[in-house]
Every structure is written in structure tokens, then in C-alpha cells.
Write an enzyme that holds these catalytic residues in place. Structure first.
Site, PDB file in Angstrom:
ATOM      1  N   HIS A   1       0.859  -1.192   0.000  1.00 41.49           N
ATOM      2  CA  HIS A   1       0.000   0.000   0.000  1.00 41.49           C
ATOM      3  C   HIS A   1       0.891   1.237   0.000  1.00 41.49           C
ATOM      4  O   HIS A   1       2.134   1.117  -0.052  1.00 41.49           O
ATOM      5  CB  HIS A   1      -0.960  -0.037   1.196  1.00 41.49           C
ATOM      6  CG  HIS A   1      -0.285  -0.288   2.502  1.00 41.49           C
ATOM      7  ND1 HIS A   1       0.628   0.587   3.061  1.00 41.49           N
ATOM      8  CD2 HIS A   1      -0.358  -1.337   3.372  1.00 41.49           C
ATOM      9  CE1 HIS A   1       1.062   0.116   4.201  1.00 41.49           C
ATOM     10  NE2 HIS A   1       0.494  -1.068   4.416  1.00 41.49           N
TER      11      HIS A   1
ATOM     12  N   HIS B   1       4.031   1.267   2.163  1.00 40.61           N
ATOM     13  CA  HIS B   1       5.212   0.576   1.635  1.00 40.61           C
ATOM     14  C   HIS B   1       5.891   1.436   0.558  1.00 40.61           C
ATOM     15  O   HIS B   1       7.113   1.507   0.494  1.00 40.61           O
ATOM     16  CB  HIS B   1       4.809  -0.764   0.998  1.00 40.61           C
ATOM     17  CG  HIS B   1       4.252  -1.766   1.965  1.00 40.61           C
ATOM     18  ND1 HIS B   1       2.936  -2.169   1.935  1.00 40.61           N
ATOM     19  CD2 HIS B   1       4.831  -2.450   2.972  1.00 40.61           C
ATOM     20  CE1 HIS B   1       2.738  -3.065   2.880  1.00 40.61           C
ATOM     21  NE2 HIS B   1       3.855  -3.254   3.538  1.00 40.61           N
TER      22      HIS B   1
END
Ligand code: PAF
Length: 282
Positions: A39, A42
Site C-alpha cells: 500500500h 510501503h
């Protein structure tokens, strides 16, 4: 925006060969260890890796040894093709995607235990979890041999456990925490947020709200016990099942009654079947 597929490695020898070539060329390698289901949080770690290094390497491995028997290993979201496409969009240099058999071949017999830091907070609720994390991260660090590895501060206990293991075992890599990315309503980004029903998703930001209240109230040196009791009651009333809500020393993770140095307020709570964790600096 860059849009190239990262070099993908599933074989440790090929990975080592590439990493060695980059190191010999004097390039600074930064590793972002993940379990996939990537997501924006990250991708922010990847952006930080690109900012501080020459090569951004992302590992994607859903590590079975850090899940308990009744946890979500089998239903943990996995979509490698989508993850690789996301990494390509942000120009990641390499993706390390080992299999379970590569990481834990028959006869595998070692485990890294970080005593003390692993024992409080999530420790009693997730027996063996931090040994699984410390062991797999040690392996990932030995495989990639980065200069720096980045971890989200959302998993603050994990970050401290890894920092301790790396220091104790002389692994020779810098472990850096990166601040948590949040939704506009305060909910910390997490791969597990996708398990939340619309009703639970509406309640979930309350977790951050309570942490923020406790962090603010704890800053002036007054006792924290009353604030924690009130925060816990507010969360339970909203529908959470709280496992812990506590203020801890940011280095030792020992609970503190009164804040007079770097401290962190941390929470773990179930909303329905989904376990959420979060924390804030005090
Ligand atoms: O935070 C995670 O995603 C995992 O615990 C990690 C650090 C990749 C180890 O499996």
C-alpha cells in the site's frame, strides 16, 4: 513517473550476484522488507530508500514462522503481480521474492530470540511472533546485505526488536524507522485494513484519536494511568476488544507511569476479527 518492472529474483545465488555487483560499483543498497499486499505506506518506504540510497530493493515474503496457529497466514492477502506492477510504477530496482522452501529448507533449525523487548506488548498475545520476525529479517539482511534497511514505525515493537538483534549479532546494517503513513481520518495504513467491514472501517480511526489524546496529555509529566483507563473505556465502548493500551519508554519498551524521556503510546485491539496495532510518539 518511472514505470519499469523491477529485476525479480527468486534464487538466492542470482540475488547475491546482482547485489555484489552493485556493491562493487560503490552503490548504496537500501532494503525494504515486506510481506507484500503493498500500500502507500510501503511505497513511501521505497521512496525513502530511493532518497537515501542508489538501489532500492524490496523483499516480498509472507513469513509463516511469524504467524500463530490461529492467525491469518492462510488468508493474508497475496497478489504478487499487482505488487510487482506497483513497485515498477515507482521505479524499484529489484524485488526479492523467495519461496517458503528457499527460506526454510528441510532441516532448517535456527531461531533468533530477542529477550526482553519481545516479551511485553504484542509478545504474550502472539507467542513466537518476534522470534519469527527476527529470524526471517536476519536471513533477508544476510541475503541482500544492504547498507540500510527501512521499517515502518507502525510496528514499533518489531522495529526495536530488529534494531536489538542487528546490534547484538553485529550484522553491520543500519536499521531505520520511517514514520507511519495515515489515512486523512488518522487510521494507520496497514495491509490488514482491507479485512475491515465498512462499519468497522468507520470506527477504526478512533484508535488513533485515543492515542493522540493520551500522547498529548502525557507530555506534561502528569501520571498516565487515568488517561489510559479512560482511553481503554472509550475504545471498548466503540466496539474494540483492547489487548493493551500503554505508555512505554521508547527504547526499552518498559511501561512508564510518568513521561520524563522519549516515550511512545502503543495499542493493540481487535475490531471484529481484525487485529489492529498503532502507536504515537509522546
Ligand atoms: O512488517 C512486516 O511486513 C514483516 O513483519 C517483515 C518485517 C517483512 C518480516 O516478515
Amino acid at each position: 513517473m518511472p514505470d519499469s518492472v523491477p529485476q525479480r529474483f527468486s534464487d538466492p545465488a542470482a540475488l547475491r550476484h546482482c547485489m555484489a555487483a552493485w556493491r562493487e560499483a560503490g552503490e548504496r543498497i537500501v532494503l525494504v522488507p515486506t510481506m507484500g499486499a503493498l500500500h502507500r505506506g510501503h511505497l513511501a518506504l521505497v521512496a525513502e530508500a530511493q532518497r537515501i540510497g542508489d538501489r532500492a530493493v524490496v523483499s516480498i515474503f509472507v513469513n509463516p514462522t511469524q504467524f500463530g496457529p490461529n492467525e491469518d497466514f492462510s488468508r493474508y492477502p497475496r497478489d504478487l503481480e499487482v505488487d510487482l506492477a506497483r513497485l515498477g510504477e515507482v521505479g524499484t530496482d529489484a524485488a526479492w521474492t523467495p519461496t517458503v522452501e528457499t527460506m526454510y529448507p528441510p532441516g532448517f533449525a535456527s531461531r533468533i530470540e530477542v529477550v526482553g523487548l519481545s516479551e511485553g506488548l504484542c509478545g504474550p498475545f502472539r507467542p513466537g511472533h518476534f522470534a519469527g520476525v527476527a529470524t526471517v529479517v536476519t536471513k533477508l539482511l544476510n541475503q541482500v546485505r544492504p547498507d540500510v534497511a527501512l521499517f515502518g514505525e507502525k510496528d514499533f515493537q518489531q522495529l526495536r526488536v530488529i534494531q536489538q538483534a542487528v546490534a547484538d549479532l553485529d550484522i553491520g546494517v543500519e536499521i531505520r524507522g520511517v514514520p507511519t503513513l495515515r489515512e486523512p481520518d488518522g487510521l494507520a495504513l496497514s495491509s490488514r485494513n482491507r479485512y475491515l467491514s465498512p462499519e468497522e472501517r468507520a470506527i477504526a480511526p478512533k484508535l488513533h484519536g485515543v492515542l493522540a489524546e493520551i500522547a498529548l496529555a502525557s507530555r506534561n509529566g502528569t501520571g498516565v494511568a487515568g488517561r489510559i483507563a479512560a482511553g481503554r473505556a472509550a475504545l471498548e465502548a466503540a466496539g474494540f476488544r483492547v489487548q493493551y493500551l500503554t505508555v512505554c519508554d521508547a527504547r526499552t519498551l518498559a511501561p512508564v507511569e510518568r513521561v520524563d524521556g522519549p516515550a511512545r503510546v502503543l495499542v493493540a485491539a481487535f475490531l471484529g476479527r481484525t487485529r489492529l496495532i498503532d502507536n504515537l510518539a509522546v
